[in-house]
Design an enzyme around this catalytic site. Structure first.
Site, PDB file in Angstrom:
ATOM      1  N   SER A  16      41.974  26.006  41.874  1.00  0.00           N
ATOM      2  CA  SER A  16      40.836  26.518  42.638  1.00  0.00           C
ATOM      3  C   SER A  16      39.545  26.573  41.818  1.00  0.00           C
ATOM      4  O   SER A  16      38.465  26.677  42.373  1.00  0.00           O
ATOM      5  CB  SER A  16      41.153  27.903  43.194  1.00  0.00           C
ATOM      6  OG  SER A  16      40.973  28.887  42.227  1.00  0.00           O
ATOM      7  N   LYS A  28      38.160  33.955  40.160  1.00  0.00           N
ATOM      8  CA  LYS A  28      37.113  33.392  41.014  1.00  0.00           C
ATOM      9  C   LYS A  28      35.753  33.637  40.389  1.00  0.00           C
ATOM     10  O   LYS A  28      35.636  34.324  39.396  1.00  0.00           O
ATOM     11  CB  LYS A  28      37.169  34.044  42.398  1.00  0.00           C
ATOM     12  CG  LYS A  28      38.449  33.786  43.179  1.00  0.00           C
ATOM     13  CD  LYS A  28      38.443  32.461  43.869  1.00  0.00           C
ATOM     14  CE  LYS A  28      39.731  32.213  44.613  1.00  0.00           C
ATOM     15  NZ  LYS A  28      40.753  31.508  43.850  1.00  0.00           N
TER      16      LYS A  28
END
Lengths: 214, 194
Positions: A81, A127
């Protein structure tokens, strides 16, 4: 001739390290000079001393655990990701937690953070912070998960997070703003593999349009 | 001064011993169980039933939440407020992921599906409680600990009342009230399996 109990460890590493790891053995009951017929064997450590040694080892393990929970630790990074920034395969990064545990005001847009996953409790995810409380955010500029005209204002105490690789990331585009208390720490550097060493300064990778226009 | 804090004096040795064993103490005091006083009226009548008496003190288990992942409907849990991370709230879990909960007034929608990894929490006293009806379902990762037993006041020492069986007919007034509250609570939740 004198017989003495010498552990394998003491044989190999000598007296100095042994004195660090082993508590001193119980003294012989009589001085060597007085022994005449049978060799004087120093006693084994008492049960009390063995117990204390075990407690000290446990105490050390707890100290290491608390340091890794509250201060800093190396973490293994996996997953696609964050792809341009992190390769998604074997990489070890340094996670700094202390200031984020103490005050969450030190968060900035562009920080790479680790947080508890809002959709899978107990799982740590990594993230990038896109928006802070009060910001107006376009939910998905690509228009895949939401129409690209949809905007939201991030509520108080929440942040907007997103993976660098939008194709393979489940982030705020899917589940909305996340409470800031889920944040565990910030990734400050990549330490393995050594040739890809990199530091990630706070707020890096993000241009603050508000201040540059002034 | 030098005699009090010199290396060989008792004061130094004692404080060093305290410092040395601090990791063990801190580990067991925070990562397993901790004792805390409960303030506020949002969990009345279960906790702090009488506002004029001193606050209730309870034992909370962090171990059950973080290691065993043992929390569910009707458990009383503490968590950081999603709106203000410096506040710790204590509420009851009404619904877990996949449930459909009928909401109460401040919430805009009539019914809500609790999303994946989230829980719906509410105080037992709705009128003075900042709960999911205000800020929506919360991620289960916010939950810090679970209430295990009450320590103070002594007349309610021990575990909170076990869940009342639906079929039994209790005769004691407190138990009847508890059963009614539980029924109203459960009536608002549609679980995934049923």
């Amino acid at each position: 001739m004198l017989y003495r109990y010498v552990s394998v460890h003491q044989r190999c590493f000598g007296r100095f390290t042994t004195s660090l790891t082993h508590l001193p053995l119980k003294k012989p009951s009589r001085p060597y000079a007085q022994t005449t017929s049978k060799p004087n064997l120093p006693a084994w450590p008492t049960r009390r001393k063995i117990g204390l040694r075990a407690l000290k080892i446990a105490n050390f393990i707890f100290a290491v655990h608390l340091f890794a929970t509250y201060a800093a630790r190396p973490s293994y990074m996996w997953g696609p990701s964050m792809l341009p920034t992190f390769s998604g395969t074997d990489e070890i990064v340094l996670e700094w937690m202390l200031t984020y545990r103490l005050s969450l005001n030190s968060l900035a847009r562009g920080d790479i953070i680790t947080l508890d996953s809002p959709i899978a409790p107990g799982r740590l995810i990594c993230k990038r912070i896109i928006g802070l409380p009060g910001d107006t955010i376009c939910v998905d500029p690509t228009g895949q998960l939401a129409p690209s005209t949809e905007h939201v204002i991030i509520p108080k105490g929440h942040i907007w997070i997103s993976g660098d690789n939008a194709e393979a990331s489940r982030d705020s585009r899917m589940y909305g703003p996340v409470p800031v208390d889920l944040v565990k720490g910030r990734i400050v550097a990549r330490i393995w593999p050594p040739r890809k060493w990199a530091a990630f300064p706070s707020g890096g990778g993000m241009t603050d349009l508000g201040s540059s226009s002034q | 001064m030098s005699s009090t804090f010199s290396y060989f004096s008792g004061a130094f040795k004692k404080s060093w011993a305290v410092l040395y064993w601090l990791p063990t103490g801190y580990f067991f005091g925070t990562q397993f169980y901790h004792v805390k006083a409960i303030s506020g009226r949002s969990m009345q009548p279960t906790l702090n039933p009488d506002s004029s008496t001193p606050r209730d003190v309870a034992l909370f288990s962090r171990f059950a939440v973080h290691t065993l992942q043992d929390y569910g409907r009707d458990d009383i849990v503490t968590f950081r407020s999603p709106e203000n991370p410096s506040r710790i709230l204590i509420k009851r879990i009404i619904g877990v992921e996949g449930d459909t909960v009928k909401t109460l007034p401040p919430y805009p929608d009539k019914e809500v599906d609790v999303p994946q990894g989230h829980v719906w929490v509410e105080g037992d006293e709705h009128f003075v409680s900042d709960d999911s009806n205000r800020f929506g379902p919360i991620p289960a990762g916010l939950i810090e600990s679970k209430l295990t037993m009450l320590i103070w006041p002594l007349n309610r020492f021990g575990r909170l009342k076990p869940q009342v069986e639906v079929d039994t007919k209790p005769w004691d007034r407190d138990t009847i009230n508890e059963q009614r509250r539980q029924e109203t609570r459960h009536a608002r939740v549609t679980t995934k399996t049923s």
